[in-house]
Design an enzyme around this catalytic site. Sequence first.
Site, PDB file in Angstrom:
ATOM      1  N   ARG A   1     -21.828 -42.646 -60.865  1.00  0.00           N
ATOM      2  CA  ARG A   1     -21.952 -43.442 -62.089  1.00  0.00           C
ATOM      3  C   ARG A   1     -20.573 -43.694 -62.709  1.00  0.00           C
ATOM      4  NH1 ARG A   1     -26.245 -39.894 -65.287  1.00  0.00           N
ATOM      5  NH2 ARG A   1     -26.006 -41.565 -66.837  1.00  0.00           N
TER       6      ARG A   1
ATOM      7  N   THR B   1     -32.209 -40.417 -61.953  1.00  0.00           N
ATOM      8  CA  THR B   1     -31.930 -40.741 -60.548  1.00  0.00           C
ATOM      9  C   THR B   1     -33.137 -40.357 -59.701  1.00  0.00           C
ATOM     10  OG1 THR B   1     -29.562 -40.342 -60.856  1.00  0.00           O
ATOM     11  CG2 THR B   1     -30.396 -40.294 -58.598  1.00  0.00           C
TER      12      THR B   1
ATOM     13  N   LEU C   1     -30.802 -33.564 -59.109  1.00  0.00           N
ATOM     14  CA  LEU C   1     -30.535 -34.968 -59.393  1.00  0.00           C
ATOM     15  C   LEU C   1     -30.603 -35.179 -60.898  1.00  0.00           C
ATOM     16  CD1 LEU C   1     -32.737 -36.755 -56.675  1.00  0.00           C
ATOM     17  CD2 LEU C   1     -30.270 -36.343 -56.588  1.00  0.00           C
ATOM     18  N   ASP C   2     -29.839 -36.158 -61.378  1.00  0.00           N
ATOM     19  CA  ASP C   2     -29.942 -36.513 -62.789  1.00  0.00           C
ATOM     20  C   ASP C   2     -31.377 -36.932 -63.107  1.00  0.00           C
ATOM     21  OD1 ASP C   2     -27.236 -36.078 -63.064  1.00  0.00           O
ATOM     22  OD2 ASP C   2     -26.710 -38.200 -62.787  1.00  0.00           O
ATOM     23  N   ARG C   3     -31.751 -36.775 -64.332  1.00  0.00           N
ATOM     24  CA  ARG C   3     -33.102 -37.098 -64.791  1.00  0.00           C
ATOM     25  C   ARG C   3     -33.559 -38.493 -64.341  1.00  0.00           C
ATOM     26  NH1 ARG C   3     -32.254 -37.900 -70.517  1.00  0.00           N
ATOM     27  NH2 ARG C   3     -31.638 -39.975 -69.789  1.00  0.00           N
TER      28      ARG C   3
END
Length: 350
Positions: A281, A140, A136-138
Amino acid sequence: MTKIPIHTNCVLSFQSQTLRLIHSPPSLRSMAALSTKDPGCGTSDGPAEVLSGNYPTPLSPPYPPLSKNVELHRAMSAAARSGEYALSAADIVFEDQYLVVANKPSGVYCEAILSSLSSSLGSVIVKPEFHLANRLDRDTSGLMVITKSHKAAGRLVKAFTDHKVKKTYLALCIGYAPDWNKIRIISGHGRSKFGAWRVYSTEEIGRTLPGGSMVKNMVTSFEVLFVNGKGKIREPIDHEVNDVESVVVQKEAERSIDDGKKSDQILIRAYPQSGRTHQIRLHCQYLGIPIRGDVKYGGFHEWKGITYDTHALHAESLSFEHPITGMPVRIQAPLPLWASEICGDMPQKS
């Protein structure tokens, strides 16, 4: 408001779906055209490449100048937070002898979950072979799967790669409330000249980008759950149903626009059907409803007097075939605090 331009004379019937051709929103085009050649801001492809037609032209805008400092601050804060992070029992959503599924908080790097899990075993002689099955993105939050063996890792990573794992996300967006309840957007995806992820026309899929990679397809389905606090949480739909309107992103065309602005709070559920970087996003930005706090992709850094250090995106659920037993598994994460507050009388742990 900025209306998404649509070819009203290009409505096709296809397997009970409505198919719309969508062109680049003029407001986004103007942002891209006014950008400067600052590599730090992830600017659009240079004029020589665009004019010569050597490279595809991105249809979403470059990163805004503000994002550079905001991202640096967030990265530093996340590094400090990740170094101190300790996984608690409350963070474990599911566990068996082959898998652990954790609810990652926002503002923490994925590796912190893995290292914390390993550290929690202490002096155990034979430790499991932990692997991250997804990332996951930082900023998220939500579900991350950690496997305990090479065998489980290989099978589950392949399932993610082959898009056999069904995922849903929740996002809080700020923009003009859409006139659709459910929609599927189909576009191209790739890196522009300075490495920024951008939306491209479907006509560009397969073409080579400046860095040598190619434009790939990107498909996401969305449904609206709440608008300005009104609505309800419902069970996820089957994202492959045929009654979802499809929007195909094509090359830009001149369109009249309405520059009026309206800032609604929209809680949406996203169903990514391809696994592209920053997919949800990017598609939210392109649809004119950027995610709150997502400065890189047009989201508000400050909203109603509050500055946000992360974006409001949450990996809500995962459905997949167990890599060892073959049994169907469906896991749902608790709502994050920001979603609980919107849902009002549905308190969940954050």
